[in-house]
Design an enzyme around this catalytic site. Structure first.
Site, mmCIF file in Angstrom:
data_model
loop_
_atom_site.group_PDB
_atom_site.id
_atom_site.type_symbol
_atom_site.label_atom_id
_atom_site.label_comp_id
_atom_site.label_asym_id
_atom_site.label_seq_id
_atom_site.Cartn_x
_atom_site.Cartn_y
_atom_site.Cartn_z
ATOM 1 N N GLU A 9 0.132 -2.484 12.928
ATOM 2 C CA GLU A 9 0.038 -4.003 12.863
ATOM 3 C C GLU A 9 0.483 -4.519 13.873
ATOM 4 O OE1 GLU A 9 2.946 -3.884 9.527
ATOM 5 O OE2 GLU A 9 1.575 -3.514 7.921
ATOM 6 N N LYS A 24 2.196 0.879 16.297
ATOM 7 C CA LYS A 24 3.205 0.782 15.530
ATOM 8 C C LYS A 24 3.562 2.076 14.809
ATOM 9 C CE LYS A 24 5.425 -1.636 11.606
ATOM 10 N NZ LYS A 24 5.100 -2.873 10.994
ATOM 11 N N TRP A 75 0.835 -1.166 0.094
ATOM 12 C CA TRP A 75 0.028 0.026 -0.136
ATOM 13 C C TRP A 75 0.846 1.308 -0.064
ATOM 14 C CZ3 TRP A 75 -1.877 2.945 4.478
ATOM 15 C CH2 TRP A 75 -1.052 3.084 5.738
ATOM 16 N N ASP A 76 1.877 1.168 0.226
ATOM 17 C CA ASP A 76 3.107 2.276 0.411
ATOM 18 C C ASP A 76 2.904 2.931 -0.871
ATOM 19 O OD1 ASP A 76 3.867 0.051 2.085
ATOM 20 O OD2 ASP A 76 5.689 0.947 2.396
#
Length: 807
Positions: free
Chosen positions: A500, A613, A362-363
């Site tokens: 995550e 995170k 998705w980056d």
């Protein structure tokens, strides 16, 4: 004969002039020739050269112990012995070694007395110069310049200079083609072989190597010409040598003290995607001959001309902060050498290594894509065409998971089928199963977010009709089958959000809101095209068996999607039950400024706490800045920032941009500097594994959309700039619907010029006030008080009160 040598000398001198170094602000210098393999590999990552088709790591030509040199070609993946399909390390042509008195000129047999490696970001050329001292006391200087051409992506060139500083005698110079390359395995010391030797050919001035990937059977051909530039300068003996899958052309010369001996190498690289197998040898050799016939001077000139054009568009000027300026230019350089000229996407580590196996995440759509969208829309289109081309794989992903429609894989490679590894080494240093491939489904709507953004910013109706509608409808169908109806609302259970640390959660806020938006867009587009006499839409509807009832279901799910904001606190709960977890806040940082886990918390138990995170809820304010009130943004930013460990390179840029939106300017600058220097300073401690591509894209976004305050809608411009104190000026340009917007910002005013083929009036919201600006005219917005003028006259159309830009 003398006349020909004179011509070659002039051509060589002209070529050297083209390769002269740019001014210091454009150079990345490294002076350490490290014996530490990790430091060596960090430099190799940072000094990568490329052109979007391929990247070559910035390895030293002699390959000292610990080197991890490699070349990677966009889209060349293979599985073979690996757990999943991965980016293939391809044969390299840049190796060169010197031998004197039986010693290889390198560590550990030599001592380094002087060394510098310089990446010329303006020209896309990597230089190095090193003086070695042998055990006998003999000193020799080795210098090189190498590049891969931006205008002709299959070609590369290297020039080598050798000077025996204090002796005369025999020097052996070796260079060739090396097919003995292995990918890094999962476990320490593990290596994977993806290539099989097909053909090797040699001649005095020519070498050819053809390999084939073992699983996908894609052929990769490399041909090169390695020669001494002035052969009359010394007595030279030439010998070809073959060592298994390596071919070396060895020249032995009788060198004179203080003389300079120059060599050059022309190289071409093609794959079976460009040349059919039956014509591979002939086509590759013809390409090499054409390159050699044209000559280095001509091709380097064309290369530099294209680099100049790219920088003219993409450069961002920061005055007053040379550290930030150079770091940002380095990040833009990385984006420039990875832009796809053909259908293809960009992995999480670019093409700088096989880190993350070269997979697409998705980056790409959320953090990397915007740079290309606003600077090189054709490349952005190519990135989305990769997602369209891999729709069949997305359909298989959904079917395997028991759903309808298309589900883009969390990690993808050739086909679009999910290639997320089954296990990984997590932060707790143990090997464990990973669930992102089956649960981190927000990527489906991340892709569609980029699709909608592309159509809105470019106005590309052809793409919308031919590709985007099918992508939007097929993925909407997936979500309609994925959601569950419970107690009058729709839920998405068992997911992983951007944070995550928390797996198997229900109703992740980021995912739910994105799906709400996604299904609304799908329903609106269906309704819009249904009312028009559109043949293409009718054919698409028939192919997909779309009905108004299905579109109505999308709209109903969108309206009923579970998502809430606490009316008292303004907080958005990250997922069901999040607020019931043990609460900890970040209170300590290490010497690198990284958050430290609170006492009593480990990465094994962190899922039972509110610590996260990376940005999750905060991501919503980045993607949908006008969908939430300033009060909601502020409340959630203050709450979640204190609990974010920033264990992903994606996190700092998000906090920088949202921090600017809520007025946390000082922290925003600090977050920006962490983003823009993440690889240059190795802030995450793993740059040797490749460039952090999302942080690179996030750096550009932070400057243009954060500090520059630029938001572009389909029909209007929104500006809310803010500059750090040390920045005297910020200037950049972007493309928008066939127009070029140039912005020049200082602490007193913002100057805007919109260049367009025709003259039209465009709404512009500046710091909450609405104005009209006309294309091809220059305007100045005064910051305090807010007002606008053109050619020295202030506009009388300034709004009497602030106007919030509509969605």
């Amino acid at each position: 004969m003398a006349g020909k040598r004179d011509d070659e000398d002039r051509s060589g001198e002209d070529t050297l002039r083209l390769l002269e170094l740019s001014p210091e602000p454009w150079l990345l210098k490294k002076n350490n020739y490290s014996r530490n393999s990790r430091r060596l590999q960090i430099n190799e990552t940072l000094m990568t050269i490329g052109n979007g088709y391929l990247n070559i790591r910035g390895s030293l030509e002699e390959l000292p112990p610990g080197s991890s040199r490699g070349m990677y070609i966009n889209g060349i993946y293979d599985k073979s012995e690996a757990d999943v399909e991965e980016l293939v390390k391809c044969p390299v042509w840049t190796d060169v070694s010197l031998w004197i008195d039986g010693h290889k000129v390198s560590l550990p047999s030599c001592r380094i007395t002087r060394h510098v490696q310089m990446l010329d970001m303006r020209k896309g050329v990597l230089h190095r110069k090193t003086t070695f001292r042998l055990p006998s006391g003999k000193a020799v200087t080795f210098a090189s310049s190498k590049l891969v051409f931006m205008h002709h992506v299959h070609w590369g060139y290297m020039r080598v200079r050798i000077v025996p500083e204090n002796f005369s005698g025999e020097i052996r110079v070796l260079s060739g083609l090396n097919g003995d390359v292995l990918n890094r395995g999962f476990f320490p010391g593990e290596q994977l072989k993806h290539l099989h030797l097909e053909r090797i050919e040699r001649g005095r001035d020519l070498m050819y190597l053809e390999m084939r990937t073992r699983a996908r059977r894609i052929r990769i051909a490399t041909a090169a010409s390695w020669r001494m530039i002035d052969r009359d300068k010394a007595s030279v003996r030439w010998e070809p040598r073959i060592y298994g899958e390596k071919f070396t052309s060895e020249m032995t010369l009788q060198a004179e003290k203080g003389e300079t001996y120059e060599f050059e190498k022309y190289a071409v690289v093609y794959t079976g995607r460009e040349i059919p197998a039956g014509r591979m040898f002939k086509g590759t050799i013809c390409g090499l001959k054409t390159f050699v016939r044209n000559g280095a001077f001509r091709e380097i000139g064309n290369h530099l001309s294209l680099w100049e054009d790219r920088w003219r568009q993409a450069d961002v000027v920061i005055s007053g902060d040379p550290v930030a300026q150079k770091a940002l230019r380095y990040n833009i350089y990385q984006l420039l050498i990875n832009g796809p000229e053909r259908t293809g996407s960009i992995g999480a580590k670019f093409l700088s290594s096989e880190g993350y196996l070269g997979h697409v995440f998705w980056d790409t759509e959320i953090f990397i894509f915007p740079f290309y969208l606003y600077n090189f829309p054709d490349m952005a289109r190519n990135m989305l065409l990769y997602r369209y081309a891999t729709l069949p794989g997305a359909l298989k992903n959904a079917a395997r998971a028991g759903f309808k429609g298309a589900k883009y894989g969390w990690e993808t490679a050739t086909t679009g089928e999910d290639v997320t590894p089954r296990f990984a080494s997590k932060l707790e240093k143990t090997i464990r199963l990973i669930y992102t491939g089956s649960e981190e489904d927000h990527i489906v709507s991340d892709v569609i977010y980029a699709v909608e953004r592309y159509c809105r910013v470019t106005g590309d109706e052809d793409f919308l009709r031919r590709y985007a509608l099918e992508m939007i409808f097929r993925t909407a169908r997936f979500w309609a089958s994925r959601v569950e109806c419970a107690e009058g609302c729709y839920e998405i259970r068992t997911v992983i959000g951007p944070d995550e640390f928390h797996e198997h959660v229900d109703n992740n806020a980021y995912t739910n809101f994105l799906v709400h938006w996604h299904l609304k867009i799908a329903a609106v587009l269906y309704a819009y095209f249904s009312k028009r006499e559109d043949k293409d839409f009718r054919e698409l509807g028939a192919m997909l068996s779309l009905t108004s009832g299905e579109a109505g279901e999308w709209e109903a799910i969108s309206r009923g999607m579970k998502f809430g904001i606490d009316p008292r606190t303004g907080l958005i709960e990250q997922f069901d039950g999040y607020f019931s977890l043990r609460d900890h806040r970040i209170t300590k940082h290490d010497r690198m400024g990284r958050p430290v886990l609170p006492a009593g918390v480990t990465y094994r138990t962190i899922g039972k706490t509110r610590l996260i995170k990376q940005a999750d809820v905060i991501m919503l304010f980045l993607l949908f800045p006008h969908a939430f009130s300033d009060e909601v943004k502020q409340a959630n930013y203050d709450f979640y920032e204190k609990r974010t460990l920033h264990k992903s390179s994606l996190s700092h840029c998000t906090h920088a941009m949202v921090g600017l939106a809520v007025g946390n300017h000082k922290r925003a600058y600090q977050y920006f500097m962490k983003t823009v220097q993440v690889d240059l300073q190795n802030l995450h401690g793993n740059t040797e594994l490749g460039i952090h591509a999302a942080a690179v894209g996030g750096s550009w976004q932070t400057v243009v959309m954060g500090f520059g305050g630029l938001t572009l809608k389909s029909d209007r411009i929104v500006l809310k700039p803010w500059l750090p104190k040390r920045w005297r000026r910020l200037a950049f340009s972007v493309h928008w619907r066939g127009r070029t917007i140039s912005l020049d910002i200082d602490h007193r005013k913002t100057t805007i010029l919109i260049q367009a083929p025709s003259t039209i009036s465009i709404p512009c919201f500046f710091r909450g006030k609405q104005f009209k600006v006309t294309t091809n005219e220059t305007y100045e917005f005064n910051h305090q008080p807010v007002r606008c003028r053109q050619k020295g006259e202030y506009h009388e159309t300034v709004a009497n009160s602030p106007v919030s830009p509509p969605d």
